[in-house]
Design a protein around this motif. Structure first.
Motif, PDB file in Angstrom:
ATOM      1  N   SER A  94      44.158  41.510  25.770  1.00 42.69           N
ATOM      2  CA  SER A  94      44.371  40.185  26.347  1.00 42.69           C
ATOM      3  C   SER A  94      43.402  39.877  27.482  1.00 42.69           C
ATOM      4  N   ALA A  95      43.213  38.578  27.690  1.00 43.85           N
ATOM      5  CA  ALA A  95      42.491  38.065  28.854  1.00 43.85           C
ATOM      6  C   ALA A  95      43.407  37.085  29.562  1.00 43.85           C
ATOM      7  N   LEU A  96      43.486  37.179  30.889  1.00 42.74           N
ATOM      8  CA  LEU A  96      44.409  36.353  31.673  1.00 42.74           C
ATOM      9  C   LEU A  96      43.662  35.612  32.764  1.00 42.74           C
ATOM     10  N   LEU A  97      43.796  34.286  32.771  1.00 42.87           N
ATOM     11  CA  LEU A  97      43.190  33.442  33.805  1.00 42.87           C
ATOM     12  C   LEU A  97      44.227  33.135  34.887  1.00 42.87           C
ATOM     13  N   ASP A  98      43.826  33.276  36.122  1.00 42.26           N
ATOM     14  CA  ASP A  98      44.657  33.008  37.304  1.00 42.26           C
ATOM     15  C   ASP A  98      45.318  31.626  37.205  1.00 42.26           C
ATOM     16  N   PRO A  99      46.622  31.516  37.479  1.00 39.69           N
ATOM     17  CA  PRO A  99      47.279  30.196  37.428  1.00 39.69           C
ATOM     18  C   PRO A  99      46.732  29.204  38.450  1.00 39.69           C
ATOM     19  N   ALA A 100      46.048  29.699  39.477  1.00 37.04           N
ATOM     20  CA  ALA A 100      45.488  28.805  40.492  1.00 37.04           C
ATOM     21  C   ALA A 100      44.095  28.304  40.127  1.00 37.04           C
ATOM     22  N   ALA A 101      43.553  28.758  39.012  1.00 35.44           N
ATOM     23  CA  ALA A 101      42.189  28.363  38.624  1.00 35.44           C
ATOM     24  C   ALA A 101      42.138  26.892  38.243  1.00 35.44           C
ATOM     25  N   THR A 102      40.954  26.326  38.380  1.00 35.91           N
ATOM     26  CA  THR A 102      40.691  24.951  37.939  1.00 35.91           C
ATOM     27  C   THR A 102      39.532  24.957  36.952  1.00 35.91           C
ATOM     28  N   HIS A 115      48.759  49.105  29.489  1.00 30.91           N
ATOM     29  CA  HIS A 115      47.344  49.068  29.142  1.00 30.91           C
ATOM     30  C   HIS A 115      46.626  50.314  29.665  1.00 30.91           C
ATOM     31  N   GLY A 116      45.674  50.788  28.886  1.00 32.65           N
ATOM     32  CA  GLY A 116      44.883  51.923  29.344  1.00 32.65           C
ATOM     33  C   GLY A 116      43.900  51.545  30.431  1.00 32.65           C
ATOM     34  N   ARG A 117      43.526  50.281  30.475  1.00 34.79           N
ATOM     35  CA  ARG A 117      42.541  49.828  31.457  1.00 34.79           C
ATOM     36  C   ARG A 117      42.820  48.376  31.810  1.00 34.79           C
ATOM     37  N   VAL A 118      42.734  48.047  33.099  1.00 37.00           N
ATOM     38  CA  VAL A 118      42.803  46.667  33.569  1.00 37.00           C
ATOM     39  C   VAL A 118      41.454  46.333  34.173  1.00 37.00           C
ATOM     40  N   HIS A 119      40.784  45.334  33.607  1.00 38.09           N
ATOM     41  CA  HIS A 119      39.424  44.979  34.005  1.00 38.09           C
ATOM     42  C   HIS A 119      39.483  43.653  34.761  1.00 38.09           C
ATOM     43  N   ALA A 120      39.278  43.687  36.061  1.00 42.20           N
ATOM     44  CA  ALA A 120      39.405  42.500  36.900  1.00 42.20           C
ATOM     45  C   ALA A 120      38.033  41.925  37.224  1.00 42.20           C
ATOM     46  N   ILE A 121      37.840  40.668  36.891  1.00 40.74           N
ATOM     47  CA  ILE A 121      36.553  39.995  37.094  1.00 40.74           C
ATOM     48  C   ILE A 121      36.738  38.861  38.102  1.00 40.74           C
ATOM     49  N   SER A 122      36.026  38.972  39.204  1.00 35.51           N
ATOM     50  CA  SER A 122      36.050  37.949  40.248  1.00 35.51           C
ATOM     51  C   SER A 122      34.626  37.501  40.513  1.00 35.51           C
ATOM     52  N   PRO A 123      34.437  36.396  41.220  1.00 32.81           N
ATOM     53  CA  PRO A 123      33.068  35.929  41.489  1.00 32.81           C
ATOM     54  C   PRO A 123      32.181  36.974  42.148  1.00 32.81           C
ATOM     55  N   GLU A 124      32.775  37.854  42.991  1.00 35.31           N
ATOM     56  CA  GLU A 124      31.979  38.852  43.702  1.00 35.31           C
ATOM     57  C   GLU A 124      31.328  39.869  42.758  1.00 35.31           C
ATOM     58  N   VAL A 125      31.948  40.105  41.602  1.00 38.70           N
ATOM     59  CA  VAL A 125      31.420  41.113  40.674  1.00 38.70           C
ATOM     60  C   VAL A 125      30.896  40.482  39.384  1.00 38.70           C
ATOM     61  N   ALA A 126      30.665  39.193  39.417  1.00 36.87           N
ATOM     62  CA  ALA A 126      30.238  38.484  38.204  1.00 36.87           C
ATOM     63  C   ALA A 126      28.991  39.092  37.577  1.00 36.87           C
ATOM     64  N   SER A 133      42.037  41.996  30.663  1.00 34.19           N
ATOM     65  CA  SER A 133      41.139  41.560  31.730  1.00 34.19           C
ATOM     66  C   SER A 133      41.765  40.398  32.493  1.00 34.19           C
ATOM     67  N   VAL A 134      41.484  40.355  33.790  1.00 34.83           N
ATOM     68  CA  VAL A 134      42.065  39.368  34.694  1.00 34.83           C
ATOM     69  C   VAL A 134      40.922  38.631  35.379  1.00 34.83           C
ATOM     70  N   TYR A 135      41.023  37.292  35.452  1.00 34.51           N
ATOM     71  CA  TYR A 135      39.952  36.456  36.000  1.00 34.51           C
ATOM     72  C   TYR A 135      40.512  35.654  37.156  1.00 34.51           C
ATOM     73  N   SER A 136      40.042  35.967  38.363  1.00 36.19           N
ATOM     74  CA  SER A 136      40.597  35.328  39.548  1.00 36.19           C
ATOM     75  C   SER A 136      39.684  35.526  40.751  1.00 36.19           C
ATOM     76  N   ALA A 137      39.735  34.574  41.665  1.00 33.51           N
ATOM     77  CA  ALA A 137      39.044  34.723  42.952  1.00 33.51           C
ATOM     78  C   ALA A 137      40.009  35.187  44.033  1.00 33.51           C
ATOM     79  N   ASP A 138      41.270  35.418  43.665  1.00 29.56           N
ATOM     80  CA  ASP A 138      42.309  35.780  44.617  1.00 29.56           C
ATOM     81  C   ASP A 138      42.636  37.269  44.507  1.00 29.56           C
TER      82      ASP A 138
END
Length: 525
Positions: A265-273, A453-464, A433-438
């Motif tokens: 799965s891929a999950l987008l932050d509920p606060a995203a626009t 999950h065996g792995r949680v992959h968090a992607i934020s603007p800092e590590v883009a 994977s999780v996509y958030s700036a928070d």
């Protein structure tokens, strides 16, 4: 018309051809027969015995540092033959250069990493697991847990999608541990695995029997396993169930590691626009994961979750990305996505897509696009399809059926708690994977999803720019997952060595433990 060549099996340190006509391997784009494989008539029991008695003994006589040197030598052999491997991947797997690199260079990179890590283990021949434990009032009598290499072999029954990486990500920690390897590659793409093993064996950089390949049917291989052997399987959950019930596992207690189905799965932050950086990163990664290796990755994104307000915007943005993906013959420079590995897999994807469409609709349907330099009646090329449902809570099939191709389903959620519940309906997966700036949301999501999950992959603007990708399996991190993903663990740095070692408690006087420690080293992850 002359018959295509029969690839030899490599066992007991030499090439041994199977009997009969063999099973043909095809170019999945052109439909032409390439080579054949067969293990008919092969004495599997004798081949396994040679691996244990000759290959295993020779490997165990070396230190970790010396075995790390063997891995480095294997890397040099493979690097010198890279052009040959890319040609085989194009012909037999139908992959574009970028996708071939994920498999070929990814496997070589993993070998190189374990060579470096093994060098740091030094001249030891065993590993210390934790510190000493006082057993009574007398401090002179203590316990020390140690890890020693198993005196069996490692049998790998691998899938078709990663004929290079699938071998080397398992073989690297096995050989470093001192355990000989026998690999049975997925038949449709067995050529690359066979060629790599043959090149390494012919180069003479490993002891005889340390590395073997058996192509064709896996029938009877488990019958030849003995109690101290280990088995690693990558494939379907149905086959995994048969393996778990086999006498080798159920009665002889052969240690088994399984990687099976996974609805990642891929999950987008509920606060995203729609104009946020997190949204853009989410869109890019979903589109990329759908198309890399034509979606034929155990770690590919299959379900993508967005806040309901962004459902249509996400569908439009992902669809726009997919529309730029040209599909067809990987030999054409205009092509960005090649073929599935066979027409059988093409039919499987088509059938699975039909199942998903009973609960979803196509938000982007690339099936109307023409193939580039490929005949749709012959080529196993599947165009990307993004599905969607407005009611993921009511869905059943979408949370149960994995389509192993360029297909994903977009799903809206109404609350953070609901999103986690929907993701868990995948019943255990390799990666989310999780996509958030928070950072706070990322931390909450990681804690909520880690157990399934065996792995949680968090992607934020800092590590883009530095993040390694949702679907890329790095040797430094764990690969595997609970539940329907198989319950196995691979890689994770030196953690991988644990599968190929036996843990034992040595209870003795301090002097004896001091002598033991002189030939061992702490296992530092």
């Amino acid at each position: 018309m002359s018959q295509t060549p029969l690839l030899p099996n490599i066992v007991a340190g030499q090439a041994q051809s199977g009997q009969g006509a063999g099973t043909p391997l095809f170019d999945p784009v052109l439909g032409t027969e390439l080579v054949r494989v067969s293990r008919d008539g092969l004495d599997v029991a004798s081949a396994f015995r040679f691996a244990r008695e000759q290959g295993g003994a020779a490997l165990r006589a070396l230190s970790y540092r010396e075995r790390a040197g063997l891995l480095a030598a294997v890397v040099q052999v493979l690097q010198a033959k890279r052009d040959d491997y890319y040609a085989i991947a194009t012909a037999n797997s139908g992959t574009v250069t970028r996708d071939s690199a994920v498999d070929i260079d990814g496997g070589i990179f993993t070998l190189g990493q374990y060579a470096k890590w093994g060098e740091k283990l030094g001249d030891a021949r065993a590993l210390l697991d934790g510190g000493r434990i006082r057993l009574g009032k007398d401090e002179g009598f203590q316990a020390q847990h140690i890890l020693t290499p198993t005196r069996g072999l490692a049998l790998f029954i691998n899938a078709f999608n990663f004929p290079s990486w699938g071998l080397w990500e398992k073989a690297a920690p096995a050989l470093l541990s001192g355990v000989p390897v026998v690999v049975k590659p997925g038949t449709p793409t067995a050529w690359l695995t066979q060629r790599m093993v043959q090149d390494v064996v012919e180069a003479g950089v490993l002891p005889a029997g340390a590395l073997s390949v058996i192509c064709g049917s896996s029938h009877g291989l488990l019958d030849a396993l003995e109690p101290f052997d280990v088995l690693s399987f990558t494939g379907s959950a149905d086959t995994a169930a048969l393996i778990r019930g086999h006498d080798a596992v159920a009665k002889r207690s052969v240690r088994v590691n399984i990687e099976a189905d996974s609805l990642n799965s891929a999950l987008l932050d509920p606060a995203a626009t729609a104009d946020s950086e997190a949204f853009k990163l989410f869109v890019n990664e979903v589109a990329r994961e759908m198309t890399v290796k034509s979606g034929q990755k155990c770690t590919a994104i299959r379900r993508a979750f967005v806040p309901r307000a962004l459902y249509q915007a996400a569908a439009d943005a992902i669809g726009a990305k997919l529309a730029k993906t040209t599909v067809g013959n990987p030999r054409n420079e205009a092509v960005r996505m090649g073929a599935l590995v066979s027409r059988a897999q093409f039919d499987s994807v088509r059938e699975g897509l039909a199942q998903l469409l009973t609960e979803a609709q196509a938000l982007y349907d690339g099936r109307s696009q023409a193939l580039v330099d490929a005949d749709p009646a012959v080529a196993a090329c599947a165009q990307p399809v993004l599905l969607g449902t407005s009611d993921p809570v009511a869905a059943r099939v979408l949370h149960d059926v994995e389509v192993f191709g360029p297909v994903a389903t977009l799903m809206p959620y109404d609350s953070e708690t609901q999103a986690y519940g929907l993701i868990r309906r995948g019943q255990g997966s390799l990666v989310a994977s999780v996509y958030s700036a928070d950072p706070a949301f990322t931390a909450r999501a990681a804690l909520e999803l880690a157990d399934s999950h065996g792995r949680v992959h968090a992607i934020s603007p800092e590590v883009a720019q530095s993040q390694t990708g949702h679907g890329n399996v790095m040797p430094h991190s764990l690969h595997g997952g609970p539940g329907r993903a198989g319950g196995g663990e691979e890689l994770g740095g030196l953690r991988a060595l644990g599968f190929y070692h036996r843990r034992s408690a040595v209870q003795a006087h301090t002097g004896a433990l001091d002598a033991l420690a002189a030939s061992a080293t702490p296992l530092a992850f």
